[in-house]
Design a protein around this motif. Structure first.
Motif, short mmCIF file in Angstrom:
data_model
loop_
_atom_site.label_atom_id
_atom_site.label_comp_id
_atom_site.label_asym_id
_atom_site.label_seq_id
_atom_site.Cartn_x
_atom_site.Cartn_y
_atom_site.Cartn_z
N ARG A 61 17.84 0.24 77.01
CA ARG A 61 16.84 0.14 78.08
C ARG A 61 17.29 0.91 79.31
N GLN A 62 18.57 0.87 79.59
CA GLN A 62 19.10 1.65 80.72
C GLN A 62 18.92 3.14 80.46
N ARG A 63 19.22 3.57 79.26
CA ARG A 63 19.13 5.00 78.93
C ARG A 63 17.69 5.51 79.01
N ASP A 64 16.74 4.70 78.57
CA ASP A 64 15.34 5.15 78.52
C ASP A 64 14.65 5.15 79.87
N SER A 65 15.20 4.48 80.85
CA SER A 65 14.52 4.35 82.14
C SER A 65 14.46 5.68 82.87
N ASN A 66 13.38 5.87 83.65
CA ASN A 66 13.27 7.06 84.49
C ASN A 66 13.89 6.85 85.86
N LYS A 67 14.54 5.72 86.06
CA LYS A 67 15.27 5.42 87.30
C LYS A 67 16.69 5.01 86.95
N LEU A 68 17.54 4.96 87.95
CA LEU A 68 18.89 4.46 87.76
C LEU A 68 18.83 2.95 87.79
N VAL A 69 19.16 2.29 86.68
CA VAL A 69 18.94 0.86 86.55
C VAL A 69 20.05 0.25 85.71
N PHE A 666 23.56 10.64 92.14
CA PHE A 666 23.87 11.49 91.00
C PHE A 666 24.62 10.64 89.98
N SER A 667 24.31 10.85 88.70
CA SER A 667 25.04 10.11 87.68
C SER A 667 25.09 10.91 86.39
N ALA A 668 26.15 10.64 85.61
CA ALA A 668 26.32 11.19 84.28
C ALA A 668 26.65 10.03 83.35
N GLU A 669 25.94 9.95 82.23
CA GLU A 669 26.11 8.85 81.28
C GLU A 669 26.39 9.42 79.89
N TYR A 670 27.43 8.91 79.27
CA TYR A 670 27.78 9.33 77.91
C TYR A 670 27.60 8.15 76.98
N TYR A 671 26.76 8.32 75.95
CA TYR A 671 26.48 7.28 74.97
C TYR A 671 27.08 7.69 73.64
N ALA A 672 28.03 6.90 73.15
CA ALA A 672 28.69 7.21 71.89
C ALA A 672 27.80 6.84 70.71
N ASP A 673 28.03 7.51 69.57
CA ASP A 673 27.27 7.16 68.37
C ASP A 673 27.54 5.72 67.97
N HIS A 674 28.80 5.36 67.96
CA HIS A 674 29.17 3.96 67.79
C HIS A 674 28.88 3.26 69.11
N LEU A 675 28.88 1.95 69.16
CA LEU A 675 28.55 1.24 70.39
C LEU A 675 29.54 1.62 71.48
N LEU A 680 29.42 7.65 85.20
CA LEU A 680 29.94 7.87 86.55
C LEU A 680 28.76 8.16 87.45
N GLY A 681 28.66 7.44 88.56
CA GLY A 681 27.59 7.66 89.51
C GLY A 681 28.14 7.83 90.92
N LEU A 682 27.52 8.71 91.69
CA LEU A 682 27.86 8.92 93.09
C LEU A 682 26.62 8.66 93.93
N PHE A 683 26.80 8.04 95.10
CA PHE A 683 25.64 7.79 95.95
C PHE A 683 26.02 7.94 97.42
N HIS A 684 25.02 8.31 98.20
CA HIS A 684 25.17 8.45 99.66
C HIS A 684 23.93 7.88 100.31
N LYS A 685 24.13 7.09 101.37
CA LYS A 685 23.04 6.52 102.13
C LYS A 685 23.26 6.81 103.62
N SER A 686 22.27 7.38 104.23
CA SER A 686 22.28 7.61 105.67
C SER A 686 21.26 6.66 106.30
N ILE A 687 21.75 5.73 107.13
CA ILE A 687 20.93 4.61 107.60
C ILE A 687 20.76 4.67 109.11
#
Length: 876
Positions: A61-69, A666-675, A680-687
């Motif tokens: 479900r995380q992989r299929d989402s169009n958002k970071l979740v 920004f994020s990069a996700e690696y999904y192995a064939d086996h479970l 890795l995700g990076l984020f910046h917030k200017s408030i």
């Protein structure tokens, strides 16, 4: 036991439940060829464990989402000893929890203040029953009612923009997710080690699906949960801060002038019910009615010793860094007898319809929350004067009494009944919402695309009704000896006699008509009612484009907020206050009315790239806001006191601007064939416009509080908007399953923040601080093992130190919550015929709660460990 059984032949190569397709592709087989080859060979049976299946479901479900979740389904939630929604959320990447009496209560995301998150259930925002909070205490919702939890860390234009940390979506159970009739019943008994008390819990879930004419299906899901938990805590805390003091003999040290010892006995009851009805009209149409009811009660008996060391504001007789003694001190023994009741109701009526290229979705939602404190009683008994102090400081100060007074403080007959306060407080938070969403399928060249637009209307009202009666005369010479209790088990120090609640309450009920009321204090405590109205209107448009291996989601959201507030300014003054009405001796009041509106545009872009079969890359730019907490917006000041030219004020600020944030992810996700998964995700917030408490005496308009009375010295504490802040962070998450039945899950979020206070002239400290309530490191580590009918999970949840309160003059008086590491254990054994036996242990290492300033005690609290044994039967 939930499992998936696969029959196949392979040379010593284990295959997971969802890896058949990958296996076929890697070996050049079609599905038919695979089946024929499997039948031609000796069959081997591989059982895929429930833990692995649950982890895979969450990751898919995380992989299929169009958002970071981050996602957690109900089966995964049940694998750990999490009694409520808050505690279940703490296992997810980037999430930490704020605890109350050792139980998870509020949720923070990415180390950020829980007030900067949004929470919704079944698509409708949840109101907050607490008197001053916008953050929802999700511990009122039992985890047994859940289908899934989702924490969105990036937003799309169709989502409400009121989230800087994260948006938490709670989904309750849906019958159409299952076939036929399903049942689950569970019972549990838990044991509190500190209080040596047993507590029962019961839960039941039922779903049924009815096949109607044609393709129509009607689903009914009912769930109920009830828990009564008897437990407690032991506490020692400082009222105020530790600061530099000079004694009468010239010695110098860091000292505190009031220290409290507290012993809590608590009974908490949670009752939750869900009733969900779903009607599938066709493959492209459905309507639904989802209902949730949650009732939470907290009966708290608090015994307290207040060591009031500077009753006359005198200097200590002598002081060092770790000890001090005062000559004119007092010891106050108090009982708080308080029942707090909270209720949340959520009803959602909605539907979805597809008409060839067009789609329509609609939601009408109603949410209601209330909190009441009926007949709360706080009673004080005082013994003075005494020579008191402490001989150890640090985490748990050890109190000391002069030898001449040692026997005196142990005799309950020496403590005079001093004051009784009876309160009846009530808070309501109510929201009505309407949502309409339209979709249209179009093509961008050869690529599929969907345009979505809609409107969202929310009308919210928060009301507070505060009532207190203060009594200081009792038509008799009553002492603690008339109500004494001598069996208080307090491990942190010697406690001495306490108060018997039963004897005291019978006395109050019998004699209250003869008590003398303090009219001034009663008026000051009872006239601060308030009402706040917040209406939000939103329009949005967004476009989703599906490329060969990529997806774009972009658009803009517009929100307009209309805010109004009504309250009372209640002033304690020896002189008449111009423009205010006299309501009691030395008490004057005037009405407060405030109204403002503001609007924002929120552009956003979410990009997802399936770089390969195993790698997913994401990038997002979003804008969001967080509206100030209702406590900060409260138009009724907590204190206005004027005495001979001196003015003291503690007040809210209805004119506060909301936090405004520009976010990069920004994020990069690696999904192995086996479970397995590594991300890795990076984020910046200017408030902009972050909020901090400040002494605004140099710029405040005194006339709004006391008319034209002359002010020679003032201290006015009020939340204000700072200039700007920034938050940078990185998130790491790893999941790995092994062929031998082990499963490892680990995540860590590293956050760094800096806020610019924008301090005025004459300030004592730098204007750079960390964001309030922000933790630099949040981490979870879970090791699971499952073999045949047996499964085990051991989890560790860590949160680093975080800043709680900022002193605008002196950084040494800032208050910090120390880092927290909690270990929990869950063991499960599947018996025959759907029976499951469970054992859980919570807070195995008796981790305390500790708040400090400059390394000295602010609050230290111990809860002990809790163990539970349960049995359930399920056909799910």
């Amino acid at each position: 036991m939930k499992s998936t059984t696969i029959n196949f032949q392979t040379p010593n190569t284990p295959v997971t439940a969802l890896a058949i397709a990958v296996f076929c592709a890697n070996n050049g087989l079609s599905a038919n060829a695979y089946a024929q080859e499997s039948q031609a060979r000796t069959m081997e049976t591989v059982t895929v464990t429930a833990q692995a299946n649950n982890a895979r479901s969450d990751l898919d479900r995380q992989r299929d989402s169009n958002k970071l979740v981050a996602v957690q389904t109900s089966d995964a939630i049940g694998e750990l000893p999490d009694a409520n929604v808050t505690e279940a959320l703490q296992r997810m990447p980037g999430v930490f929890i704020a605890r109350d009496q050792g139980e998870g209560r509020f949720v923070g995301v990415r180390g950020i203040d829980p007030n900067l998150n949004a929470a919704s259930i079944n698509g409708v925002s949840l109101p907050a029953p607490e008197i001053g909070s916008r953050a929802v205490a999700l511990d009122v919702i039992p985890s047994d009612l859940l289908a899934s939890l989702e924490v969105f860390k990036t937003l799309t234009p169709d989502m409400s923009a009121d989230s800087i940390g994260g948006a938490i979506e709670i989904k309750s159970i849906n019958a159409l997710d299952y076939d036929g009739s399903r049942y689950k019943f569970s019972v549990e008994n838990s044991y509190s080690e500190l209080q040596e008390e047993h507590s029962p819990k019961y839960a039941a879930t039922m779903t049924n699906v009815f096949d109607l004419d044609g393709n129509r299906r009607f689903g009914v899901a009912l769930a109920v949960s009830h828990q009564q938990r008897d437990f407690g805590s032991e506490n020692i805390e400082t009222d105020g801060s530790w600061e530099a003091l000079v004694a009468e003999d010239g010695s110098e040290g860091i000292g505190a002038t009031e220290i409290e010892q507290r012993d809590y006995t608590i009974t908490r009851e949670r009752t939750g019910m869900a009733a969900n009805f779903d009607l599938k009209l066709s493959s492209g149409a459905r309507i639904y009615l989802h209902n949730l009811y949650s009732d939470f009660s907290d009966q708290e008996i608090r015994q307290r010793n207040s060591w009031k060391l500077d009753t006359e504001r005198d200097e200590p007789e002598t002081i060092s860094r770790h000890s001090a003694i005062w000559e004119e001190a007092a010891l106050e023994k108090s009982l708080k007898d308080r029942l707090e009741e909270q209720e949340i109701i959520s009803t959602v009526l909605g539907g979805e319809h597809n008409f060839e290229q067009w789609g329509l979705a609609y939601v009408l939602g109603y949410s209601y929350a209330e909190e009441s404190e009926p007949h709360r009683r706080d009673t004080d008994f005082v013994l003075e004067p005494l020579r008191l102090g402490y001989v150890e400081a640090g985490k748990t100060p050890r109190m000391a009494v002069d030898s001449s007074d040692a026997e005196k403080i142990l005799d309950p007959a020496n403590y005079q009944l001093d004051e009784l306060v009876i309160e009846d407080n009530f808070t309501e938070d109510e929201e009505l919402s309407l949502r309409l969403d339209f979709t249209r399928e179009i093509n961008w060249g050869s690529y599929d695309s969907t345009v979505q637009f809609g409107l969202h209307e929310r009308q919210r009202e928060k009301r507070g009704d505060l009532n207190a009666s203060v009594y200081d005369g009792f038509a008799g010479d009553y002492t603690l000896a008339d109500f004494v209790r001598n069996d208080i088990n307090y491990r942190l120090d010697t406690f001495g006699p306490g108060v018997n609640p039963g004897n005291l309450n019978r006395f109050i009920n019998r004699k209250i008509a003869s008590f003398e009321m303090d009219e001034t204090e009663t008026a000051l405590s009872s006239a601060r009612d308030y009402q706040m109205q917040e209406d939000i209107s939103a329009l949005y448009v967004m476009n989703t484009i599906e490329l060969d291996r990529a997806q774009w989601v972009f658009g803009v959201r517009y929100e307009r907020t209309d805010f109004s507030a009504k309250g009372m300014r209640v002033i304690e003054s020896e002189e008449p206050v111009p423009g205010a009405d006299f309501i009691a001796d030395e008490v004057y009041a005037s009405a407060v009315n405030y109204q403002r509106d503001y609007d924002h545009f929120f552009p956003s872009v979410n990009f997802k790239l399936d770089y390969s079969d195993n790698i997913v890359l994401r990038a997002a730019y979003t804008e969001s806001l967080s509206r100030p907490s209702f406590g900060h917006l409260n138009p009724s000041p907590a204190q206005i006191e004027y005495d001979d030219g001196e003015l003291e004020v503690e007040a809210g600020n209805p004119a506060l601007q909301p936090y405004e944030s520009r976010n990069l992810d920004f994020s990069a996700e690696y999904y192995a064939d086996h479970l397995g998964m590594l991300s890795l995700g990076l984020f910046h917030k200017s408030i902009d416009n972050f909020i901090v408490m400040s002494d605004v005496s140099s710029s405040a308009d005194f006339t709004q509080y006391i008319g034209n009375l002359i002010v020679e010295e003032a201290e006015i504490l009020q939340p204000i908007n700072g200039k700007r802040a920034r938050i940078n962070g990185a998130e790491l998450a790893w999941t790995q399953g092994f062929d031998n039945g082990f499963l490892l899950r680990a995540n860590a979020t590293f956050t760094d923040s800096e806020a610019s206070l924008g301090l005025g002239p004459g300030r004592q400290r730098s204007d750079k601080i960390s964001m309030s309530s922000q933790a630099d490191l949040v981490g979870n580590f879970i090791v699971g093992y499952e073999r045949d009918a047996f499964s085990l999970r051991l989890s560790a949840a860590f949160r680093s130190e975080r800043l709680l309160e900022v002193d605008m003059e002196d950084a040494s008086r800032d208050r910090y919550e120390e880092d927290h590491l909690q270990l929990d254990l869950s063991v499960r054994y599947h018996l025959n015929n759907g029976l499951l036996l469970t054992f859980t242990g919570v807070n195995l290492t008796d981790e305390p709660y500790y708040v400090h300033n400059s390394g000295f005690n602010g609050q230290y609290e111990e809860y002990g460990s809790t163990y539970a044994l349960g049995l359930s039967y399920s056909t799910f």
